[in-house]
Design a protein around this motif. Structure first.
Motif, PDB file in Angstrom:
ATOM      1  N   PHE A  45       8.740  13.820  18.693  1.00 36.18           N
ATOM      2  CA  PHE A  45       7.838  14.199  17.605  1.00 36.18           C
ATOM      3  C   PHE A  45       7.391  12.925  16.899  1.00 36.18           C
ATOM      4  O   PHE A  45       8.204  12.202  16.333  1.00 36.18           O
ATOM      5  N   ASP A  46       6.103  12.649  16.928  1.00 35.49           N
ATOM      6  CA  ASP A  46       5.577  11.438  16.302  1.00 35.49           C
ATOM      7  C   ASP A  46       5.269  11.674  14.826  1.00 35.49           C
ATOM      8  O   ASP A  46       4.775  12.747  14.441  1.00 35.49           O
ATOM      9  N   THR A  68      13.860  13.621  19.819  1.00 35.39           N
ATOM     10  CA  THR A  68      13.668  12.287  19.268  1.00 35.39           C
ATOM     11  C   THR A  68      12.515  12.330  18.273  1.00 35.39           C
ATOM     12  O   THR A  68      11.419  12.785  18.611  1.00 35.39           O
ATOM     13  N   PHE A  69      12.767  11.870  17.061  1.00 29.29           N
ATOM     14  CA  PHE A  69      11.779  11.877  15.990  1.00 29.29           C
ATOM     15  C   PHE A  69      11.398  10.431  15.681  1.00 29.29           C
ATOM     16  O   PHE A  69      12.211   9.658  15.168  1.00 29.29           O
ATOM     17  N   TYR A  70      10.175  10.059  16.022  1.00 31.60           N
ATOM     18  CA  TYR A  70       9.696   8.699  15.784  1.00 31.60           C
ATOM     19  C   TYR A  70       9.157   8.618  14.356  1.00 31.60           C
ATOM     20  O   TYR A  70       8.135   9.242  14.030  1.00 31.60           O
ATOM     21  N   VAL A  71       9.823   7.831  13.541  1.00 31.61           N
ATOM     22  CA  VAL A  71       9.588   7.843  12.099  1.00 31.61           C
ATOM     23  C   VAL A  71       8.965   6.534  11.618  1.00 31.61           C
ATOM     24  O   VAL A  71       9.433   5.447  11.959  1.00 31.61           O
ATOM     25  N   SER A  72       7.926   6.651  10.806  1.00 33.85           N
ATOM     26  CA  SER A  72       7.388   5.545  10.015  1.00 33.85           C
ATOM     27  C   SER A  72       7.881   5.748   8.589  1.00 33.85           C
ATOM     28  O   SER A  72       7.402   6.644   7.884  1.00 33.85           O
ATOM     29  N   ALA A  73       8.841   4.943   8.172  1.00 33.53           N
ATOM     30  CA  ALA A  73       9.475   5.165   6.872  1.00 33.53           C
ATOM     31  C   ALA A  73       8.481   5.111   5.725  1.00 33.53           C
ATOM     32  O   ALA A  73       8.649   5.792   4.716  1.00 33.53           O
ATOM     33  N   GLU A 100      17.782  12.253  17.520  1.00 38.80           N
ATOM     34  CA  GLU A 100      17.589  10.804  17.510  1.00 38.80           C
ATOM     35  C   GLU A 100      16.458  10.429  16.558  1.00 38.80           C
ATOM     36  O   GLU A 100      15.389  11.037  16.583  1.00 38.80           O
ATOM     37  N   ILE A 101      16.700   9.413  15.740  1.00 37.02           N
ATOM     38  CA  ILE A 101      15.661   8.849  14.891  1.00 37.02           C
ATOM     39  C   ILE A 101      15.163   7.569  15.561  1.00 37.02           C
ATOM     40  O   ILE A 101      15.924   6.618  15.762  1.00 37.02           O
ATOM     41  N   GLY A 102      13.890   7.563  15.946  1.00 39.45           N
ATOM     42  CA  GLY A 102      13.288   6.411  16.595  1.00 39.45           C
ATOM     43  C   GLY A 102      12.326   5.700  15.669  1.00 39.45           C
ATOM     44  O   GLY A 102      11.939   6.218  14.610  1.00 39.45           O
ATOM     45  N   PRO A 144       2.452   3.543  17.535  1.00 37.75           N
ATOM     46  CA  PRO A 144       1.508   4.410  16.830  1.00 37.75           C
ATOM     47  C   PRO A 144       0.157   4.416  17.542  1.00 37.75           C
ATOM     48  O   PRO A 144      -0.310   3.369  18.011  1.00 37.75           O
ATOM     49  N   TYR A 145      -0.428   5.575  17.659  1.00 38.68           N
ATOM     50  CA  TYR A 145      -1.699   5.766  18.374  1.00 38.68           C
ATOM     51  C   TYR A 145      -1.576   5.477  19.861  1.00 38.68           C
ATOM     52  O   TYR A 145      -2.569   5.507  20.586  1.00 38.68           O
TER      53      TYR A 145
END
Length: 257
Positions: A45-46, A68-73, A100-102, A144-145
Motif C-alpha cells: 500500500f503506497d 507492506t505499507f510504504y510510508v512518507s512520514a 511491514e512499514i517500508g 514515489p510515482y
C-alpha cells in the motif's frame, strides 16, 4: 502538503523523461540470485492512507496475512488525493500486528527529478521517524510515482533489500531488485489485471508484488474496493501462493539490506 503532492504527481512524460527512465532501468542493477521455489505474493500500500491502514489491514489479517505499507512520514495525517493519510499511532498499530512499514521518502519525493544526495537526505529523515513508529529497521523501499534517476537508484541501493517501482512485471531469477516491478490493482481494470499477473506468476513460479493506495467502497483512481482486495487475496491463497510482506519474501530468497 497536499498542494506539493498534487504538483509532484505529474510525472515527466516528455522525451527526456522517457530516456532517463530507460537509462535508469539499465544501470545500477542488482539481479536476484535465486528463483522462488513456489509462487509468492506481496500486497503493498503506497502512501498508506488511513483506509489502507484500517480496512486494508483488516482484510489481510482476517486471512492470517500481513502487508507492506510504504510510508512518507511527512504525509502523516495529511489530506492527499487518495484521502487522509494514517498517523503515527496507526503505523505503530500496523507494526505491532506484524505488518511491514517500508520507506517512501519523507515528503514523497520524486526520485526521478532528484539527485542521489537529495534522495539520501529524504530517506534518512524518514528512517528516523519510521524506526520510532515501527520499532524495527526498515528494509524495503518504494519509489514515489514509481520514478527514479540513476543517481538516487545507486544511492538508495546501499540502504534497502528491495527498491520497488511501478512498471508491470514479476520477480524471477535475474530481476533487478533495485528497481523491482509491481502491478497495481487500482482503477476499473485493476482486479482483472491482478488476476492476469497472478496467473503468469503461478505459471512461472515467480514473486508478484501488487500495490494500491486507498481501500474503500468509493476508491480514488489510485485505490481499490475492499471486495476487489479480498477477492484477489482469496484467489491467490486458493492457487497456492505464499503470501508474505515484501521484506519477508526478500529474506526467503536470501536477500537482505
Amino acid at each position: 502538503m497536499t498542494a506539493a503532492y498534487d504538483e509532484a504527481y505529474r510525472a515527466n512524460a516528455g522525451l527526456d523523461g522517457k530516456i532517463r527512465r530507460r537509462v535508469a532501468r539499465l544501470l545500477h542493477r542488482r539481479p536476484l540470485a535465486r528463483a522462488p521455489e513456489r509462487p509468492m505474493l506481496s500486497m503493498s500500500f503506497d502512501d498508506a492512507p488511513l483506509t489502507a491502514a484500517v480496512t486494508g489491514a483488516q482484510i489481510l489479517e482476517a486471512r492470517g496475512l500481513r502487508g507492506t505499507f510504504y510510508v512518507s512520514a511527512g504525509l502523516a495525517g495529511a489530506e492527499i488525493p487518495m484521502g487522509r493519510c494514517a498517523e503515527p499511532a496507526d503505523y505503530r498499530r500496523l507494526a505491532e500486528a506484524g505488518h511491514e512499514i517500508g520507506c517512501h521518502t519523507f515528503s514523497h519525493l520524486d526520485c526521478g527529478r532528484a539527485s542521489g544526495a537529495e534522495a539520501e537526505a529524504e530517506v534518512a529523515r524518514n528512517a528516523d521517524l519510521l524506526a520510532q513508529w515501527a520499532q524495527k529497521p526498515v528494509e524495503s523501499f518504494a519509489y514515489p510515482y514509481g520514478d527514479v534517476a540513476p543517481g538516487p537508484k545507486a544511492a538508495l541501493a546501499r540502504r534497502y533489500a528491495t527498491l520497488r517501482g511501478l512498471h508491470h512485471g514479476m520477480i524471477e531469477k535475474g530481476s533487478d531488485l533495485n528497481q523491482a516491478p509491481a502491478v497495481g490493482i487500482e482503477g476499473e481494470k485493476g482486479e482483472s489485471t491482478a488476476r492476469y499477473w497472478l496467473a503468469k506468476a503461478r505459471a512461472k513460479t515467480a514473486w508478484l508484488i501488487l500495490y494500491t493506495h486507498d481501500v474503500r467502497p468509493d476508491p480514488s483512481p489510485w485505490g481499490c474496493t475492499p471486495q476487489a482486495l479480498a477477492g484477489i487475496l482469496d484467489d491467490a491463497l486458493a492457487e497456492g501462493f505464499q503470501v508474505m510482506t515484501v521484506g519477508e519474501a526478500a529474506r526467503t530468497l536470501g536477500v537482505t539490506a
